[in-house]
Design a protein around this motif. Structure first.
Motif, short mmCIF file in Angstrom:
data_model
loop_
_atom_site.label_atom_id
_atom_site.label_comp_id
_atom_site.label_asym_id
_atom_site.label_seq_id
_atom_site.Cartn_x
_atom_site.Cartn_y
_atom_site.Cartn_z
N ALA A 42 0.83 -1.21 0.00
CA ALA A 42 0.00 0.00 0.00
C ALA A 42 0.86 1.26 0.00
CB ALA A 42 -0.94 0.00 1.20
N ALA A 43 1.87 1.31 0.85
CA ALA A 43 2.74 2.49 0.91
C ALA A 43 3.48 2.69 -0.40
CB ALA A 43 3.73 2.36 2.07
N ALA A 44 3.97 1.61 -0.99
CA ALA A 44 4.68 1.71 -2.26
C ALA A 44 3.74 2.17 -3.37
CB ALA A 44 5.31 0.37 -2.61
N PHE A 45 2.51 1.69 -3.36
CA PHE A 45 1.53 2.09 -4.36
C PHE A 45 1.23 3.58 -4.27
CE2 PHE A 45 -2.93 2.75 -5.60
CZ PHE A 45 -2.89 2.26 -6.90
N VAL A 46 1.01 4.07 -3.05
CA VAL A 46 0.72 5.49 -2.86
C VAL A 46 1.92 6.32 -3.28
CG1 VAL A 46 0.28 7.26 -1.10
CG2 VAL A 46 -1.00 5.12 -1.07
N PHE A 47 3.13 5.89 -2.91
CA PHE A 47 4.33 6.62 -3.33
C PHE A 47 4.43 6.69 -4.85
CE2 PHE A 47 8.61 6.18 -5.03
CZ PHE A 47 9.15 7.40 -4.66
N TRP A 49 2.08 6.56 -7.17
CA TRP A 49 1.12 7.47 -7.77
C TRP A 49 1.41 8.92 -7.43
CZ3 TRP A 49 -1.78 7.11 -11.75
CH2 TRP A 49 -2.18 5.85 -12.19
N LEU A 50 1.83 9.17 -6.19
CA LEU A 50 2.18 10.55 -5.84
C LEU A 50 3.39 11.03 -6.62
CD1 LEU A 50 1.57 10.66 -1.99
CD2 LEU A 50 0.25 11.76 -3.80
N TYR A 51 4.33 10.14 -6.86
CA TYR A 51 5.51 10.51 -7.64
C TYR A 51 5.11 10.90 -9.06
CZ TYR A 51 10.14 10.32 -9.72
OH TYR A 51 11.28 10.65 -10.36
N VAL A 52 4.21 10.12 -9.64
CA VAL A 52 3.77 10.40 -11.02
C VAL A 52 2.92 11.67 -11.08
CG1 VAL A 52 2.24 9.55 -12.84
CG2 VAL A 52 3.90 8.03 -11.82
N LEU A 53 2.06 11.88 -10.09
CA LEU A 53 1.13 13.00 -10.13
C LEU A 53 1.71 14.31 -9.61
CD1 LEU A 53 -2.12 11.21 -8.97
CD2 LEU A 53 -1.48 11.87 -11.29
N VAL A 54 2.75 14.26 -8.77
CA VAL A 54 3.29 15.48 -8.17
C VAL A 54 4.67 15.81 -8.72
CG1 VAL A 54 4.03 16.55 -6.01
CG2 VAL A 54 1.96 15.17 -6.06
#
Length: 82
Positions: A42-47, A49-54
């Motif tokens: 879960a933490a890796a998934f959120v990271f 997506w945040l990396y791609v979007l931010v």
């Protein structure tokens, strides 16, 4: 020169843990792999997506601004209109 040396040292100190983790976990994915192993999927998934979007759009925006400043410096119009 002192600031340049200090920030160079800080960069080298920050890259040492990543190099160590890369030797311990020799898989493609970089920080995503490290976070997945340490904190779970879960933490890796959120990271990811945040990396791609931010982060990625920020780099693209900085590239556009730099290109416009460079073109203005060279005297080339930044916006070509037909």
């Amino acid at each position: 020169m002192g600031l340049w040396t200090a920030f160079g040292l800080i960069s080298n100190l920050r890259s040492a843990p990543v190099a160590e983790l890369s030797t311990l976990l020799p898989r493609a994915g970089g920080v995503y792999v490290f976070l997945r192993e340490a904190y779970g999927d879960a933490a890796a998934f959120v990271f990811g997506w945040l990396y791609v979007l931010v982060t990625t759009p920020q780099v693209a925006a900085l590239s556009v601004v730099f290109a416009e400043f460079l073109l203005n410096l060279l005297g080339v119009p930044a916006h070509l209109r037909p």
